[in-house]
Motif scaffolding. Structure first.
Motif, short mmCIF file in Angstrom:
data_model
loop_
_atom_site.label_atom_id
_atom_site.label_comp_id
_atom_site.label_asym_id
_atom_site.label_seq_id
_atom_site.Cartn_x
_atom_site.Cartn_y
_atom_site.Cartn_z
N ARG A 31 0.83 -1.21 0.00
CA ARG A 31 0.00 0.00 0.00
C ARG A 31 0.86 1.26 0.00
N LEU A 33 2.65 1.61 -3.66
CA LEU A 33 1.94 1.45 -4.91
C LEU A 33 2.06 2.63 -5.87
N ALA A 34 2.13 3.84 -5.38
CA ALA A 34 2.26 5.00 -6.27
C ALA A 34 3.69 5.18 -6.75
N PRO A 65 5.10 0.66 -8.38
CA PRO A 65 4.00 -0.30 -8.58
C PRO A 65 4.47 -1.74 -8.77
N TYR A 118 3.39 -4.66 -6.33
CA TYR A 118 2.63 -5.83 -6.80
C TYR A 118 3.30 -7.12 -6.32
N PRO A 161 -0.32 1.70 -10.64
CA PRO A 161 -0.79 1.84 -9.25
C PRO A 161 -2.23 1.36 -9.08
N GLU A 162 -3.05 1.57 -10.10
CA GLU A 162 -4.45 1.14 -10.04
C GLU A 162 -4.56 -0.38 -9.96
N ALA A 207 -3.65 -1.35 -6.48
CA ALA A 207 -4.75 -0.98 -5.58
C ALA A 207 -5.92 -1.95 -5.70
N VAL A 213 -4.51 -5.53 -3.98
CA VAL A 213 -4.18 -5.56 -2.56
C VAL A 213 -5.35 -6.08 -1.72
#
Length: 155
Positions: free
Chosen positions: A45, A48-49, A52, A56, A128-129, A132, A135
């Protein structure tokens, strides 16, 4: 398994093929693995930005550790021959149904993680999506393992 026959044929076959081995059952080791899984999810978390692909990989590893914890508690461990596929097959054989909808994302995440780790030139970059979105699936696998560990007997 005393009181838990679901998946026995699959587990026995995985043991017979050398993809899974018997080890001392350890609730303590399983709980430590679940704690590491939670740490990996938290780290994913946070990253992630900024990273990525790393995030992951951490999210996937959290999911893998959760499934491995179920097996560790039973006195089972995947071998290098069985790898990450065997951990999924062993847990799925014992818990699907009814928990297939929670377990299924693991196999897709495994394939995606392999693309990330052993990048094919055609593989799209992790976004990043995407992290997200996956996760929470890793968290659901950890929650599944946290509920299963106290209820599944030694193999």
């Amino acid at each position: 398994m005393a009181g838990w026959d679901k998946g026995r044929a699959t587990i026995d076959a995985l043991i017979g093929s050398g993809e899974i081995e018997r080890v001392p059952a350890s609730r303590h080791a399983a709980e430590a693995e679940l704690a590491r899984a939670r740490t990996h999810v938290d780290s994913a978390r946070q990253l992630l930005a900024k990273d990525p692909e790393g995030a992951y990989t951490l999210a996937y590893d959290a999911a893998r550790r959760a499934l491995a914890a179920v097996l560790q508690n039973q006195g089972l461990r995947v071998t290098s021959r069985g790898g990450h596929t065997a951990v999924y097959e062993a847990v799925r054989a014992q818990l699907d149904p009814p928990l297939g909808s929670i377990l299924r994302p693991f196999n897709r995440m495994r394939a995606r993680r392999n693309e990330v780790e052993y990048r094919s030139s055609e593989a799209p970059s992790v976004t990043p999506e995407e992290v997200a979105a996956d996760v929470p699936k890793a968290e659901a696998l950890i929650e599944l393992a946290e509920k299963a560990v106290p209820n599944m007997p030694r193999y």
